[in-house]
Design a protein around this motif. Structure first.
Motif, PDB file in Angstrom:
ATOM      1  N   SER A 459       0.858  -1.190   0.000  1.00 51.55           N
ATOM      2  CA  SER A 459       0.000   0.000   0.000  1.00 51.55           C
ATOM      3  C   SER A 459       0.891   1.236   0.000  1.00 51.55           C
ATOM      4  N   VAL A 487      -3.583   2.426  -4.265  1.00 51.02           N
ATOM      5  CA  VAL A 487      -4.799   1.940  -3.630  1.00 51.02           C
ATOM      6  C   VAL A 487      -5.614   1.213  -4.685  1.00 51.02           C
ATOM      7  N   THR A 518      -2.920  -1.937  11.002  1.00 49.80           N
ATOM      8  CA  THR A 518      -3.585  -0.694  10.590  1.00 49.80           C
ATOM      9  C   THR A 518      -2.647   0.080   9.674  1.00 49.80           C
ATOM     10  N   ASP A 521      -1.905   6.322   7.782  1.00 51.31           N
ATOM     11  CA  ASP A 521      -2.472   7.461   7.064  1.00 51.31           C
ATOM     12  C   ASP A 521      -3.961   7.306   6.803  1.00 51.31           C
ATOM     13  N   SER A 522      -4.551   6.265   7.372  1.00 50.59           N
ATOM     14  CA  SER A 522      -5.980   6.038   7.187  1.00 50.59           C
ATOM     15  C   SER A 522      -6.711   6.423   8.464  1.00 50.59           C
ATOM     16  N   GLY A 525     -10.288   4.086   8.230  1.00 51.01           N
ATOM     17  CA  GLY A 525     -10.273   2.678   7.864  1.00 51.01           C
ATOM     18  C   GLY A 525     -10.329   1.772   9.069  1.00 51.01           C
ATOM     19  N   ARG A 546      -4.639  -1.668   0.288  1.00 48.05           N
ATOM     20  CA  ARG A 546      -5.751  -0.737   0.521  1.00 48.05           C
ATOM     21  C   ARG A 546      -6.681  -0.786  -0.679  1.00 48.05           C
ATOM     22  N   GLU A 548     -10.094   1.215  -2.418  1.00 43.90           N
ATOM     23  CA  GLU A 548     -10.930   2.400  -2.343  1.00 43.90           C
ATOM     24  C   GLU A 548     -12.339   2.033  -1.899  1.00 43.90           C
TER      25      GLU A 548
END
Length: 549
Positions: A459, A487, A518, A521-522, A525, A546, A548
């Motif tokens: 990712s 992504v 995890t 930067d999410s 999510g 990742r 979308e």
């Protein structure tokens, strides 16, 4: 025959003229004056001048009574001249009265008798009067000694009564010193009596103050031969200890009413309900004030015991001191036996922090050295069990600062569990808005006694891996973002996910683990998490990407 001869003219002459009689040449006058030196009018009595005698006697008695009532000894410069002036006045009047009496005798042709008895009597009367005054003075001194003896025995009821008799009944002693000693003795004994009353009513703090003032008084005579003052200080210490326990219990109740506990106060606990913040703050201030008051009482009790140990080491109760100190400590630190560790650590810490020698009870010094760090360590575990990881960490920091050599292995174990607790806290925070179940199957088996995890980050964001396992094994790894990765619009097929990205490889001991993956930067999510039983020799290979939304 008339003068002039027979038949001649003649005349009768009167009595022969009296020779001049000076005031101090009158023998009778001198005798009367000397007799009047007695102050009771003995010269007038000698002349049988009953009016003058009665007046003299009445005035003398009146002056003496008035002097006694008005405080002759306290006003010596007033009354001594007044009484002396009266006696001198009677002496002068006696001189005149004696001379007049002598003149009358001479007019009648009589000669005054010259006898030595009046002179002797005058001298005796003066001596009697002087002895009377000395007798009053000495009787007053004797009564003062009686009062002092009662004072020295501690019988202040008797002493104060006799001091009062001396002060009011012996003013004619003309002794200011006697009066001053009686008043000073009475004042000192009143202080002693006040202290004795305070002891009976168990107002030990007032009693100690009264005893202190008494012994500082110049007229104090009572000596603490039976250890009474030591006993008062001893009882006062016990009273303060009991009060401290009550105050501390009240403080704990107030903290519990706030929905907290006392030990949270040590770490600046503040109520968190915003709707009742103001009132809760008021209640917390009351709880803190109650706690501070309890601590003052504890400090006072320990100071009182220390004072007894240092100042009354030879007192009869010295043998009771070790038992009293042990009871005080046991009562104050009962939370240790009850395994209420955090409260116990604070209260034992109070004794550890105080500069007290514990010479009177050496075993307590040893117990404090052992129990204080032990209670701190257990307090850390108690915080951790309650989920208060931050408090547990603060407890460990305090333990390491205060007792750096205490049970290093146990402290290390607690520190490890605290780290695991922080990891689990982070995992719980990450799953507040949901989670995705971790799908993890072994890629291979039979590869030694460790478990191998190989996770690929496919990712464009940094991957964060966390784990907590058996015996608080924990850790976290960060895997760099894949610069060439994107992504996905749909999950990749086959093994293409493994073609790009950085690979994290980590080896763990077998056991049950909580794992979480995890992306840093999410923001929204869902984390991938699960509880997995990892077997020895297994290798797990997973790829994370990742998609979308």
């Amino acid at each position: 025959m008339p003068p002039g001869g027979p038949g001649g003219p003649g005349q009768f002459s009167g009595p022969p003229p009296l020779p001049p009689l000076g005031l101090f040449k009158s023998k009778v006058g001198r005798r009367v004056a000397l007799l009047n030196l007695s102050g009771v009018g003995a010269g007038f009595f000698h002349l049988r001048s009953w009016v003058f005698f009665g007046i003299n006697l009445a005035v003398t008695i009146g002056l003496l009574v008035t002097a006694a009532i008005m405080g002759a000894a306290d006003n010596l410069l007033t009354w001594a001249p007044a009484l002396l002036a009266w006696v001198l006045l009677t002496v002068v009047i006696g001189l005149f009265a004696g001379r007049q009496h002598e003149r009358r005798l001479l007019v009648r042709g009589e000669q005054p008798a010259v006898k030595g008895k009046p002179v002797v009597l005058a001298a005796c009367l003066v001596v009697v009067m002087i002895l009377s005054l000395v007798g009053v003075w000495q009787t007053g001194e004797w009564r003062l000694r009686v009062a002092d003896a009662a004072h020295a025995r501690g019988d202040c009821d008797t002493a104060i009564d006799v001091y009062g008799q001396v002060e009011s009944g012996f003013q004619l002693s003309m002794s200011p010193s006697l009066m001053n000693k009686a008043r000073a003795g009475s004042e000192a004994c009143q202080m002693l009596a006040r202290a004795q009353r305070d002891v009976k009513s168990e107002n030990y703090d007032h009693a100690i103050e009264s005893y202190s003032k008494y012994f500082a008084h110049d007229a104090s005579r009572w000596e603490d031969t039976d250890g009474s003052v030591a006993q008062v200080n001893f009882d006062y210490a016990a009273q303060l200890a009991a009060e401290a326990e009550e105050l501390f219990a009240e403080a704990e109740d107030l903290f519990e009413e706030l929905g907290g506990s006392f030990d949270e106060y040590m770490f600046e606990w503040v109520p968190a309900d915003p709707d009742e913040q103001e009132q809760q703050q008021v209640n917390q201030d009351e709880a803190k004030a109650a706690f501070d008051e309890a601590m003052v009482a504890y400090e006072g009790a320990l100071a009182a015991y220390e004072f007894v140990a240092e100042e009354f080491s030879d007192a009869p109760l010295d043998a009771d001191m070790p038992t009293a100190l042990v009871d005080f400590y046991n009562e104050a630190t009962a939370d240790y036996a009850d395994e209420n560790w955090c409260v116990a650590s604070f209260k034992i810490g109070f004794f550890a922090d105080e500069d007290f020698s514990w010479d009177a009870a050496p075993e307590l010094g040893e117990r404090i050295e052992e129990e204080h760090p032990d209670s701190i360590l257990n307090c850390g575990w108690a915080h951790l069990d309650a989920g208060d990881v931050e408090d547990a960490e603060q407890t460990v920091e305090y333990l390491e600062a205060s007792y750096p050599d205490h049970e290093a292995d146990d402290v290390e174990d607690l520190t490890k569990h605290i780290g695991a607790g922080y990891i689990e806290q982070e995992m719980d925070r990450q799953t507040l808005f949901g989670e995705t179940e971790l799908d993890l199957s072994p890629f291979s088996t039979g590869n030694g006694d460790k478990v191998t995890l190989k996770f690929t980050n496919n990712s464009p964001g940094e991957m964060h891996f966390m784990y907590v396992g058996p015996d608080a094994v924990h850790g976290e790894e960060f895997v760099d973002a894949c610069e060439d990765c994107e992504v996905y619009s749909s999950p990749p097929t086959g093994n293409s996910c493994f073609d790009d990205g950085d690979v994290m490889e980590i080896k763990l001991d077998p056991g049950k683990y909580r794992l979480m993956v995890t992306f840093t930067d999410s923001l929204f999510g869902q984390p991938i998490t699960g509880n997995v039983d990892l077997k020895a020799g297994e290798t797990y290979e997973n790829c994370y990407f990742r998609v979308e939304n």
